[in-house]
Write a protein that holds these residues in place. Structure first.
Motif, PDB file in Angstrom:
ATOM      1  N   PRO A  67     -41.997  -1.168  42.638  1.00 32.73           N
ATOM      2  CA  PRO A  67     -41.601   0.245  42.568  1.00 32.73           C
ATOM      3  C   PRO A  67     -42.034   1.024  43.806  1.00 32.73           C
ATOM      4  O   PRO A  67     -41.309   1.900  44.283  1.00 32.73           O
ATOM      5  CB  PRO A  67     -42.296   0.742  41.297  1.00 32.73           C
ATOM      6  N   ARG A  68     -43.212   0.706  44.339  1.00 35.00           N
ATOM      7  CA  ARG A  68     -43.666   1.390  45.556  1.00 35.00           C
ATOM      8  C   ARG A  68     -42.781   1.032  46.753  1.00 35.00           C
ATOM      9  O   ARG A  68     -42.467   1.896  47.584  1.00 35.00           O
ATOM     10  CB  ARG A  68     -45.120   1.029  45.846  1.00 35.00           C
ATOM     11  N   ASP A  69     -42.364  -0.241  46.845  1.00 35.58           N
ATOM     12  CA  ASP A  69     -41.425  -0.628  47.901  1.00 35.58           C
ATOM     13  C   ASP A  69     -40.135   0.174  47.791  1.00 35.58           C
ATOM     14  O   ASP A  69     -39.559   0.604  48.797  1.00 35.58           O
ATOM     15  CB  ASP A  69     -41.093  -2.119  47.812  1.00 35.58           C
ATOM     16  N   LEU A  70     -39.677   0.365  46.553  1.00 40.08           N
ATOM     17  CA  LEU A  70     -38.429   1.088  46.322  1.00 40.08           C
ATOM     18  C   LEU A  70     -38.536   2.525  46.826  1.00 40.08           C
ATOM     19  O   LEU A  70     -37.633   3.032  47.507  1.00 40.08           O
ATOM     20  CB  LEU A  70     -38.094   1.067  44.829  1.00 40.08           C
ATOM     21  N   GLU A  71     -39.643   3.198  46.501  1.00 32.32           N
ATOM     22  CA  GLU A  71     -39.820   4.577  46.938  1.00 32.32           C
ATOM     23  C   GLU A  71     -40.038   4.648  48.440  1.00 32.32           C
ATOM     24  O   GLU A  71     -39.626   5.613  49.092  1.00 32.32           O
ATOM     25  CB  GLU A  71     -40.980   5.227  46.188  1.00 32.32           C
ATOM     26  N   ARG A  72     -40.676   3.636  48.999  1.00 32.96           N
ATOM     27  CA  ARG A  72     -40.851   3.588  50.451  1.00 32.96           C
ATOM     28  C   ARG A  72     -39.490   3.472  51.135  1.00 32.96           C
ATOM     29  O   ARG A  72     -39.228   4.142  52.141  1.00 32.96           O
ATOM     30  CB  ARG A  72     -41.748   2.406  50.817  1.00 32.96           C
ATOM     31  N   LEU A  73     -38.627   2.618  50.596  1.00 34.09           N
ATOM     32  CA  LEU A  73     -37.272   2.492  51.137  1.00 34.09           C
ATOM     33  C   LEU A  73     -36.512   3.803  51.019  1.00 34.09           C
ATOM     34  O   LEU A  73     -35.800   4.210  51.942  1.00 34.09           O
ATOM     35  CB  LEU A  73     -36.516   1.378  50.401  1.00 34.09           C
ATOM     36  N   ARG A  74     -36.666   4.470  49.889  1.00 32.56           N
ATOM     37  CA  ARG A  74     -35.969   5.750  49.692  1.00 32.56           C
ATOM     38  C   ARG A  74     -36.435   6.775  50.735  1.00 32.56           C
ATOM     39  O   ARG A  74     -35.637   7.537  51.281  1.00 32.56           O
ATOM     40  CB  ARG A  74     -36.212   6.270  48.274  1.00 32.56           C
TER      41      ARG A  74
END
Length: 233
Positions: free
Chosen positions: A61-68
């Motif tokens: 989930p943190r990777d996802l928000e970092r990508l966003r």
């Protein structure tokens, strides 16, 4: 370097996503996102997904928000990769860095997508009349939309200040045409990469265009300062 999926016995398994699931979550916000683009961001050390024993990428989930956050910085703020990488490095180190290139704008949070403002919210935060927003849209300085980005808010605040000295949106119509000419110039410069069939090359071409755009900003600002210096001479 990619992180390992190893965890201590009894620990709760993290919720991890494969590339297809990441695309499904982010494509509604970023329609041009592709597997090649995700791999390119990993190659540039902006995100480090975990790997399975078979080598498949798994995003937290943190990777996802970092990508966003990364994609928002590119799409809405046109920031080059080196600036984004430096900003993320400061975040990773526990520092609280200033939003790169910001003036009155606040940085979008890594805990969610960038804030969108309704028309009423935009006008209230910019403290300007509705007619000024209509004029800005008519002059192609702000794109028409049902909800607006932080960029639109920054532009509207700037237009409010410019109006105080008699500079109206209609006086700035040429800015859009100039921006289109610069975009065409950059497109020609990166055309060889964009025309290649593989997605990674096209992604690199798009990143190069953003890097070159930041260099044009430096040249433009210098020319304006020089012109102002001559006026004061």
């Amino acid at each position: 370097m990619s992180t390992s999926l190893a965890r201590s016995p009894g620990a709760a398994a993290p919720t991890l996503l494969n590339i297809g699931q990441v695309l499904a979550k982010l494509k509604p916000e970023f329609p041009d996102l592709s597997p090649s683009k995700l791999r390119f961001l990993e190659e540039q050390r902006l995100v480090s997904p975990a790997r399975t024993e078979s080598g498949y990428r798994k995003f937290s989930p943190r990777d996802l928000e970092r990508l966003r956050l990364i994609l928002t910085m590119q799409r809405d703020h046109y920031l080059p990769l080196k600036i984004i990488r430096s900003y993320l490095a400061d975040l990773d180190a526990g520092r609280n860095p200033a939003w790169p290139g910001a003036t009155a704008q606040a940085a979008p949070s890594m805990l969610g997508s960038e804030r969108r403002l309704t028309r009423d919210e935009l006008l209230r935060e910019a403290t300007c009349p509705s007619a000024l927003l209509d004029e800005a849209v008519s002059a192609s300085l702000i794109p028409p939309a049902e909800t607006f980005t932080e960029d639109a808010l920054g532009v509207l605040k700037a237009l409010t200040e410019l109006r105080r000295v008699g500079i109206e949106p209609r006086h700035l119509r040429g800015f859009r045409a100039a921006a289109e000419r610069e975009a065409g110039l950059l497109e020609s410069a990166v055309l060889p990469a964009i025309k290649r069939r593989d997605g990674a090359s096209r992604a690199r071409g798009a990143e190069l265009a953003l890097e070159l755009a930041s260099q044009l900003d430096i040249v433009r600002a210098s020319l304006i300062r020089s012109a102002l210096d001559r006026l004061g001479a």
